[in-house]
Design a protein around this motif. Structure first.
Motif, short mmCIF file in Angstrom:
data_model
loop_
_atom_site.label_atom_id
_atom_site.label_comp_id
_atom_site.label_asym_id
_atom_site.label_seq_id
_atom_site.Cartn_x
_atom_site.Cartn_y
_atom_site.Cartn_z
N SER A 150 39.91 52.31 30.62
CA SER A 150 39.58 50.99 31.15
C SER A 150 38.79 50.19 30.13
O SER A 150 38.27 50.73 29.14
N PRO A 151 38.63 48.88 30.34
CA PRO A 151 37.84 48.06 29.40
C PRO A 151 36.40 48.53 29.25
O PRO A 151 35.77 48.31 28.21
N PRO A 185 41.30 37.70 35.53
CA PRO A 185 41.61 38.75 34.56
C PRO A 185 41.75 38.19 33.15
O PRO A 185 42.38 37.14 32.95
N GLY A 186 41.14 38.87 32.19
CA GLY A 186 41.17 38.40 30.80
C GLY A 186 39.91 37.67 30.40
O GLY A 186 39.68 37.44 29.20
N THR A 218 35.71 42.49 28.46
CA THR A 218 36.83 41.65 28.87
C THR A 218 37.53 42.29 30.06
O THR A 218 37.96 43.44 29.99
N THR A 219 37.61 41.55 31.13
CA THR A 219 38.21 42.09 32.35
C THR A 219 39.72 42.27 32.20
O THR A 219 40.36 41.66 31.35
N THR A 220 40.25 43.12 33.06
CA THR A 220 41.69 43.32 33.15
C THR A 220 42.12 43.16 34.60
O THR A 220 41.28 42.93 35.48
N THR A 221 43.42 43.30 34.85
CA THR A 221 43.94 43.10 36.20
C THR A 221 44.00 44.42 36.96
O THR A 221 44.43 45.44 36.42
N ASP A 223 45.33 47.32 39.34
CA ASP A 223 46.70 47.80 39.51
C ASP A 223 46.92 48.48 40.85
O ASP A 223 47.93 49.14 41.07
N LYS A 228 45.76 40.86 43.42
CA LYS A 228 45.31 41.19 42.08
C LYS A 228 43.96 40.52 41.81
O LYS A 228 43.72 39.39 42.22
N ALA A 230 40.19 40.69 39.02
CA ALA A 230 39.60 41.11 37.76
C ALA A 230 38.75 42.36 37.96
O ALA A 230 38.00 42.47 38.94
#
Length: 363
Positions: A150-151, A185-186, A218-221, A223, A228, A230
């Motif tokens: 993960s980030p 996200p992002g 930095t966030t992600t989406t 799953d 959806k 962050a």
């Protein structure tokens, strides 16, 4: 060969074939059965289950037994004969394999998860008991786990204290997710933390930690199912500092279901007199920091195991009452509890012999 003899021979061979098939054909089921019960007020494997130092303790009597369930291992493959026997046996329960090991969970993963839940239940039991005694406990929000890949990996670590997210102070674990999901996200999110090593050193030296760090991630989406959002790939939890030492010595036990009984055992040892009045009380239930009791699995197995050891009363989470009352072992009274206060009130009635108005399951 006479027709009758041939028929009997054919039937016998068919029966043998069916029995062989039943032995060798695996079925997707697992088995639960009553596990050991341990008196939280007593000893286990030669040492006290509850060990308290730095605070006056008092003699106790009777039993406050935590209860367990045995389950077949993740890699055990039950055959049809065993499944049928388990379905017919009164003290065992056959359940779909995925009930105990969802999503293909391995034995190692299950053991690790149970160990983490057991550790957290011990912490919450201590907090709940001390709050009932008006003993102050310091608490803070920490990084509980970091998801691999993960980030947050290699940026945040288990045990890091989360002071703020984007400059907003964090007071509860739920605050962390709420603040992170304000982002798309992002986008970047900023964590203000006390590193785990700094926190540990400060606790050891009995001082307030002074060094903090700002970590940008930095966030992600997400799953998982649903909308959806962050994420950074951590779960938040709570850690505590206690004004004296409370150790719970009980190996080879996992899961959160002993929380209530640990809390009651701690409370009993820290107060004059006996909570049970010498009676044999068992029980189960998760507990949170506020003393709320939650449901557990395998309630039917736990009541059977408790009664077999001699329990007369069983403290039962309210949400488990319906299942437990369907087949209550003879001689066992199921006492419904929602909170640690409910349990303490019930124990007062039990030790005083005033049990007519106990809040019972099924009533």
């Amino acid at each position: 060969m006479p027709r009758r003899t041939a028929t009997m021979l054919a039937s016998t061979l068919m029966l043998i074939a069916l029995l062989c098939a039943g032995v060798f054909i695996p079925v997707p089921y697992s088995e639960m059965s009553p596990g050991p019960t341990v008196n939280t007020l007593g000893d286990h494997d030669g040492e006290p289950v509850l060990q308290i130092a730095g605070r006056k303790t008092y003699a106790t009597s009777g039993h406050l037994n935590m209860t367990t369930v045995r389950v077949t291992s993740a890699d055990y493959r039950m055959n049809l004969v065993e499944a049928v026997y388990g379905w017919l046996a009164h003290d065992n329960k056959v359940v779909p394999h995925e009930t105990l090991y969802p999503d293909g969970k391995t034995e190692e993963q299950s053991t690790q998860e149970n160990a983490e839940e057991f550790s957290q239940s011990q912490e919450s039991a201590k907090v709940a008991a001390l709050k009932e005694l008006d003993v102050p406990v310091k608490s803070w929000v920490i990084v509980s786990t970091v998801v691999k890949g993960s980030p947050a990996e290699n940026k945040l670590h288990a045990g890091d204290v989360i002071k703020a997210v984007d400059g907003t102070a964090v007071k509860q674990p739920a605050d962390v997710a709420k603040l992170v999901t304000r982002h798309e996200p992002g986008q970047d999110v900023r964590f203000t933390i006390v590193p785990a090593k700094e926190q540990a050193a400060a606790e050891k030296e009995k001082r307030t930690p002074t060094r903090t760090e700002d970590i940008t991630i930095t966030t992600t989406t997400s799953d998982d199912a649903g909308e959806k959002r962050a994420i950074v790939g951590i779960s938040a939890g709570t850690d505590h500092t206690f004004p004296f030492t409370i150790d719970i010595k009980l190996a080879d036990v996992g899961g959160p279901s002993a929380g209530l009984m640990f809390a009651l055992g701690i409370y009993d040892k820290l107060t004059p007199g006996s909570l049970t009045g010498g009676r044999f009380v068992a029980g189960t239930g998760t507990i949170d920091d506020q003393g709320k009791v939650g449901p557990i699995g395998g309630i039917e197995m736990k009541t059977v195991g408790a009664r077999a050891k001699g329990a007369r009363y069983f403290l039962t989470p309210a949400d488990n009452c319906a299942a437990a009352a369907k087949d209550t072992p003879e001689g066992l009274t199921l006492v419904k509890v929602n909170t640690i206060q409910d349990a303490l009130g019930a124990l007062k009635d039990i030790r005083g012999g005033d049990t007519a108005d106990l809040p019972r399951c099924g009533k």
